[in-house]
Design a protein around this motif. Structure first.
Motif, PDB file in Angstrom:
ATOM      1  N   ALA A  40       8.882   6.929  68.161  1.00 45.38           N
ATOM      2  CA  ALA A  40       7.912   6.163  68.938  1.00 45.38           C
ATOM      3  C   ALA A  40       6.924   7.090  69.633  1.00 45.38           C
ATOM      4  CB  ALA A  40       8.637   5.293  69.963  1.00 45.38           C
ATOM      5  N   TYR A  41       7.414   8.218  70.140  1.00 48.17           N
ATOM      6  CA  TYR A  41       6.536   9.209  70.770  1.00 48.17           C
ATOM      7  C   TYR A  41       5.521   9.748  69.756  1.00 48.17           C
ATOM      8  CZ  TYR A  41       5.156  13.346  73.470  1.00 48.17           C
ATOM      9  OH  TYR A  41       4.433  14.307  74.150  1.00 48.17           O
ATOM     10  N   GLY A  42       6.005  10.058  68.560  1.00 49.89           N
ATOM     11  CA  GLY A  42       5.104  10.540  67.517  1.00 49.89           C
ATOM     12  C   GLY A  42       4.130   9.472  67.065  1.00 49.89           C
ATOM     13  N   SER A  43       4.592   8.224  66.974  1.00 53.29           N
ATOM     14  CA  SER A  43       3.719   7.134  66.554  1.00 53.29           C
ATOM     15  C   SER A  43       2.552   6.968  67.524  1.00 53.29           C
ATOM     16  CB  SER A  43       4.520   5.828  66.459  1.00 53.29           C
ATOM     17  OG  SER A  43       3.679   4.736  66.138  1.00 53.29           O
ATOM     18  N   TRP A  44       2.834   7.065  68.826  1.00 53.67           N
ATOM     19  CA  TRP A  44       1.761   6.896  69.809  1.00 53.67           C
ATOM     20  C   TRP A  44       0.760   8.046  69.746  1.00 53.67           C
ATOM     21  CZ3 TRP A  44      -0.935   3.802  72.704  1.00 53.67           C
ATOM     22  CH2 TRP A  44      -1.743   4.329  73.706  1.00 53.67           C
ATOM     23  N   HIS A  45       1.252   9.276  69.761  1.00 56.38           N
ATOM     24  CA  HIS A  45       0.357  10.428  69.883  1.00 56.38           C
ATOM     25  C   HIS A  45      -0.316  10.797  68.561  1.00 56.38           C
ATOM     26  CE1 HIS A  45       1.161  11.445  74.081  1.00 56.38           C
ATOM     27  NE2 HIS A  45       2.430  11.134  73.849  1.00 56.38           N
TER      28      HIS A  45
ATOM     29  N   ILE B 296      16.533   9.079  68.161  1.00 57.20           N
ATOM     30  CA  ILE B 296      15.651   9.092  66.991  1.00 57.20           C
ATOM     31  C   ILE B 296      14.503   8.112  67.188  1.00 57.20           C
ATOM     32  CG2 ILE B 296      15.526   8.776  64.485  1.00 57.20           C
ATOM     33  CD1 ILE B 296      18.531   9.327  64.381  1.00 57.20           C
ATOM     34  N   ILE B 297      14.823   6.905  67.683  1.00 60.91           N
ATOM     35  CA  ILE B 297      13.797   5.892  67.928  1.00 60.91           C
ATOM     36  C   ILE B 297      12.776   6.396  68.935  1.00 60.91           C
ATOM     37  CG2 ILE B 297      13.383   3.586  68.877  1.00 60.91           C
ATOM     38  CD1 ILE B 297      16.179   2.814  67.810  1.00 60.91           C
ATOM     39  N   CYS B 298      13.252   7.006  70.013  1.00 62.92           N
ATOM     40  CA  CYS B 298      12.337   7.508  71.050  1.00 62.92           C
ATOM     41  C   CYS B 298      11.434   8.600  70.502  1.00 62.92           C
ATOM     42  CB  CYS B 298      13.139   8.033  72.239  1.00 62.92           C
ATOM     43  SG  CYS B 298      14.019   6.753  73.169  1.00 62.92           S
TER      44      CYS B 298
ATOM     45  N   PHE C 272       9.331  -1.019  69.007  1.00 54.54           N
ATOM     46  CA  PHE C 272       9.380  -2.310  68.313  1.00 54.54           C
ATOM     47  C   PHE C 272       9.320  -2.123  66.800  1.00 54.54           C
ATOM     48  CE2 PHE C 272       6.644  -5.358  66.098  1.00 54.54           C
ATOM     49  CZ  PHE C 272       7.354  -6.540  66.253  1.00 54.54           C
ATOM     50  N   LEU C 273       8.423  -1.279  66.316  1.00 52.28           N
ATOM     51  CA  LEU C 273       8.217  -1.129  64.880  1.00 52.28           C
ATOM     52  C   LEU C 273       9.370  -0.402  64.189  1.00 52.28           C
ATOM     53  CD1 LEU C 273       4.427  -0.203  64.506  1.00 52.28           C
ATOM     54  CD2 LEU C 273       5.541  -2.331  63.843  1.00 52.28           C
ATOM     55  N   TYR C 274       9.859   0.658  64.811  1.00 50.86           N
ATOM     56  CA  TYR C 274      10.795   1.542  64.115  1.00 50.86           C
ATOM     57  C   TYR C 274      12.256   1.352  64.528  1.00 50.86           C
ATOM     58  CZ  TYR C 274       6.665   4.083  62.534  1.00 50.86           C
ATOM     59  OH  TYR C 274       5.467   4.427  61.946  1.00 50.86           O
TER      60      TYR C 274
ATOM     61  N   GLN D  12      18.276  -6.921  55.969  1.00 53.38           N
ATOM     62  CA  GLN D  12      16.844  -6.805  56.215  1.00 53.38           C
ATOM     63  C   GLN D  12      16.485  -5.363  56.587  1.00 53.38           C
ATOM     64  OE1 GLN D  12      18.925  -8.882  57.863  1.00 53.38           O
ATOM     65  NE2 GLN D  12      17.957 -10.868  58.264  1.00 53.38           N
ATOM     66  N   VAL D  13      15.340  -4.935  56.106  1.00 53.95           N
ATOM     67  CA  VAL D  13      14.869  -3.596  56.451  1.00 53.95           C
ATOM     68  C   VAL D  13      14.336  -3.590  57.876  1.00 53.95           C
ATOM     69  CG1 VAL D  13      13.205  -1.774  55.890  1.00 53.95           C
ATOM     70  CG2 VAL D  13      14.363  -3.035  54.058  1.00 53.95           C
ATOM     71  N   ASN D  14      13.564  -4.612  58.237  1.00 50.12           N
ATOM     72  CA  ASN D  14      13.012  -4.688  59.585  1.00 50.12           C
ATOM     73  C   ASN D  14      12.947  -6.149  60.036  1.00 50.12           C
ATOM     74  OD1 ASN D  14      11.804  -4.205  62.038  1.00 50.12           O
ATOM     75  ND2 ASN D  14      10.140  -2.968  61.230  1.00 50.12           N
ATOM     76  N   ALA D  15      14.064  -6.670  60.486  1.00 43.08           N
ATOM     77  CA  ALA D  15      14.128  -8.072  60.892  1.00 43.08           C
ATOM     78  C   ALA D  15      13.284  -8.353  62.125  1.00 43.08           C
ATOM     79  CB  ALA D  15      15.579  -8.473  61.159  1.00 43.08           C
ATOM     80  N   GLN D  16      12.988  -7.319  62.916  1.00 41.69           N
ATOM     81  CA  GLN D  16      12.230  -7.521  64.141  1.00 41.69           C
ATOM     82  C   GLN D  16      10.806  -8.004  63.866  1.00 41.69           C
ATOM     83  OE1 GLN D  16      13.057  -7.725  67.173  1.00 41.69           O
ATOM     84  NE2 GLN D  16      10.993  -7.899  67.999  1.00 41.69           N
ATOM     85  N   LEU D  17      10.305  -7.818  62.661  1.00 42.05           N
ATOM     86  CA  LEU D  17       8.939  -8.236  62.340  1.00 42.05           C
ATOM     87  C   LEU D  17       8.759  -9.749  62.375  1.00 42.05           C
ATOM     88  CD1 LEU D  17       7.975  -5.818  59.408  1.00 42.05           C
ATOM     89  CD2 LEU D  17       7.382  -5.655  61.825  1.00 42.05           C
ATOM     90  N   TRP D  18       9.829 -10.519  62.561  1.00 44.45           N
ATOM     91  CA  TRP D  18       9.689 -11.976  62.607  1.00 44.45           C
ATOM     92  C   TRP D  18       8.778 -12.407  63.761  1.00 44.45           C
ATOM     93  CZ3 TRP D  18      10.897 -15.567  66.396  1.00 44.45           C
ATOM     94  CH2 TRP D  18      11.655 -15.126  67.479  1.00 44.45           C
ATOM     95  N   THR D  19       8.661 -11.587  64.788  1.00 44.90           N
ATOM     96  CA  THR D  19       7.815 -11.952  65.927  1.00 44.90           C
ATOM     97  C   THR D  19       6.335 -11.668  65.676  1.00 44.90           C
ATOM     98  OG1 THR D  19       8.056  -9.773  66.973  1.00 44.90           O
ATOM     99  CG2 THR D  19       9.708 -11.452  67.497  1.00 44.90           C
ATOM    100  N   LEU D  20       6.013 -10.872  64.658  1.00 46.52           N
ATOM    101  CA  LEU D  20       4.630 -10.452  64.437  1.00 46.52           C
ATOM    102  C   LEU D  20       3.680 -11.629  64.192  1.00 46.52           C
ATOM    103  CD1 LEU D  20       2.606  -8.148  64.143  1.00 46.52           C
ATOM    104  CD2 LEU D  20       3.273  -7.969  61.736  1.00 46.52           C
ATOM    105  N   PRO D  21       4.011 -12.597  63.312  1.00 50.36           N
ATOM    106  CA  PRO D  21       3.085 -13.728  63.131  1.00 50.36           C
ATOM    107  C   PRO D  21       2.818 -14.486  64.419  1.00 50.36           C
ATOM    108  CG  PRO D  21       4.723 -13.684  61.374  1.00 50.36           C
ATOM    109  CD  PRO D  21       5.163 -12.683  62.398  1.00 50.36           C
ATOM    110  N   PHE D  22       3.799 -14.583  65.290  1.00 47.82           N
ATOM    111  CA  PHE D  22       3.592 -15.290  66.552  1.00 47.82           C
ATOM    112  C   PHE D  22       2.718 -14.473  67.504  1.00 47.82           C
ATOM    113  CE2 PHE D  22       7.499 -17.076  64.805  1.00 47.82           C
ATOM    114  CZ  PHE D  22       7.183 -18.430  64.844  1.00 47.82           C
TER     115      PHE D  22
END
Length: 397
Positions: free
Chosen positions: A325-330, A320-322, A290-292, A150-160
């Motif tokens: 995520a920092y760039g995603s927010w700002h 890398i994640i941090c 969560f996203l990346y 899976q590319v991003n298995a964490q997205l399973w929580t998004l519909p919920f």
């Protein structure tokens, strides 16, 4: 001391919630080192082992935290237009950017297909549905040699998560949020339904937490906010709730019963007031993590196939994640939220025409809940000024 009194002590901005969001997001990254380094069988064995309560508690606590904070947003909103609009602004723009990065950057770098076949594959086109919250996990030829593909298995929580926002809006529309007794009975009914469904329809692999537990945790977090004037902020109660949660989380079929005590543990910890960190308080980086997090961990696993060990994955992926995520927010999330001014103007336009749009837009949420506190940004509106003059609302000091 009541929950509301502890909330007042922190001036409505408990530092504990900032640390808790980051801590839970970091725990999700640690949890995903198992599947990205070794595969689903290892992760399942870990989920059913002695450390199960630790891993099983992460997502319900995340959702309970969200429920508590989102209810605060609901009670500060004038109508459901602004409430749901803010949820859309918070979720979908960043999700769209992450989906595009996965499709146009991660996919071409790690696919085993020729690029012309990659971009014309129907699987590639379907992945764009993630931008709308319709979850797709795979891209053509990507991560096929990894333990998990899976590319991003964490997205399973998004519909919920989306179901949580819909549920709290429906609770408000049908008076259940406004009347605490109805709110409690609504949660009990959903608790019974979720527990029965889990028992009667067990999944093949009970090592994975079920989605309804997340929705329950969200609603319990919301309920705790609604009853904040009546519930104590107690260390002893928090310890008792933690012990009950520990026992219930050991039993996969009883996980749903842990949602309420976990929600209290989460709120209690969130309402603590540790010293603030300028970095942690500078933005909400948990959504970016969560996203990346999972795609980056998958990329690390694919890049270092001879070093697929959990601690190597964590050591390489975390900075890398941090950074992302920092760039995603700002660069994305924070700037998108500035569009709330357009949302307010749209809401102002809708209010005079509420009879033709929806009858429940006729009264502000703050008025219908008879809130004793009005945010400063709402005090200048003619409707709120009128309510303050009649004594129905008390302006914030």
């Amino acid at each position: 001391m009541m929950l509301s009194e502890q909330l007042a002590v922190t001036l409505g901005r408990p530092a504990g919630f900032d640390y808790l969001r980051i801590g839970l997001a970091a725990m999700i990254v640690v949890w995903h080192t198992a599947i990205t380094s070794y595969g689903t069988e290892t992760q399942t064995a870990l989920a059913l082992g002695p450390s199960r309560p630790i891993w099983a508690a992460i997502l319900p606590m995340f959702f309970a935290l969200s429920g508590f904070l989102v209810s605060g947003s609901l009670e500060r909103s004038r109508t459901l237009i602004s409430f749901l609009g803010l949820r859309v602004l918070r979720i979908f723009p960043a999700l769209a950017v992450e989906s595009l990065i996965a499709m146009l950057v991660i996919g071409p770098l790690f696919t085993s297909y020729a690029l012309d076949l990659y971009f014309t594959d129907p699987v590639f086109q379907r992945y764009a549905l993630n931008m709308l919250g319709i979850v797709q996990y795979d891209l053509p030829g990507v991560f096929l040699a990894n333990p998990a593909t899976q590319v991003n298995a964490q997205l399973w929580t998004l519909p919920f998560e989306l179901k949580c926002y819909i549920a709290i809006a429906l609770f408000y529309i049908f008076q259940m949020y406004r009347v605490p007794v109805l709110f409690v009975f609504g949660c009990i009914a959903l608790q019974i339904a979720a527990s029965a469904w889990i028992v009667l329809d067990p999944q093949q692999d009970e090592g994975i937490l079920r989605g309804p537990v997340l929705v329950l945790a969200f609603l319990y977090g919301s309920l705790l906010y609604r009853l904040r004037d009546r519930l104590p902020w107690s260390r002893a109660l928090c310890l008792a709730a933690a012990l009950v949660s520990l026992v219930l989380l050991y039993m996969p079929l009883a996980n749903s019963l842990a949602a309420l005590p976990l929600a209290y543990v989460t709120v209690h910890l969130g309402l603590t007031n540790p010293p603030r960190s300028s970095l942690v308080s500078s933005g909400d980086y948990s959504y970016g993590i969560f996203l990346y997090g999972f795609p980056i961990q998958q990329a690390v696993s694919a890049t270092l196939p001879d070093l697929r060990v959990w601690w190597v994955n964590l050591f390489v992926a975390t900075p890398i994640i941090c950074l992302v995520a920092y760039g995603s927010w700002h660069l994305i999330e924070k700037k998108v939220l500035r569009a709330r001014g357009y949302l307010t103007r749209f809401e102002d336009w809708c209010l005079p025409h509420h009879d033709r749009i929806a009858g429940f837009y006729g009264r502000t949420i703050t008025a219908s809940l008879q809130s004793r506190w009005v945010p400063r940004r709402l005090q200048q509106t003619s409707l709120v000024r009128a309510l303050c003059e009649t004594g129905r609302l008390v302006p914030a000091e």
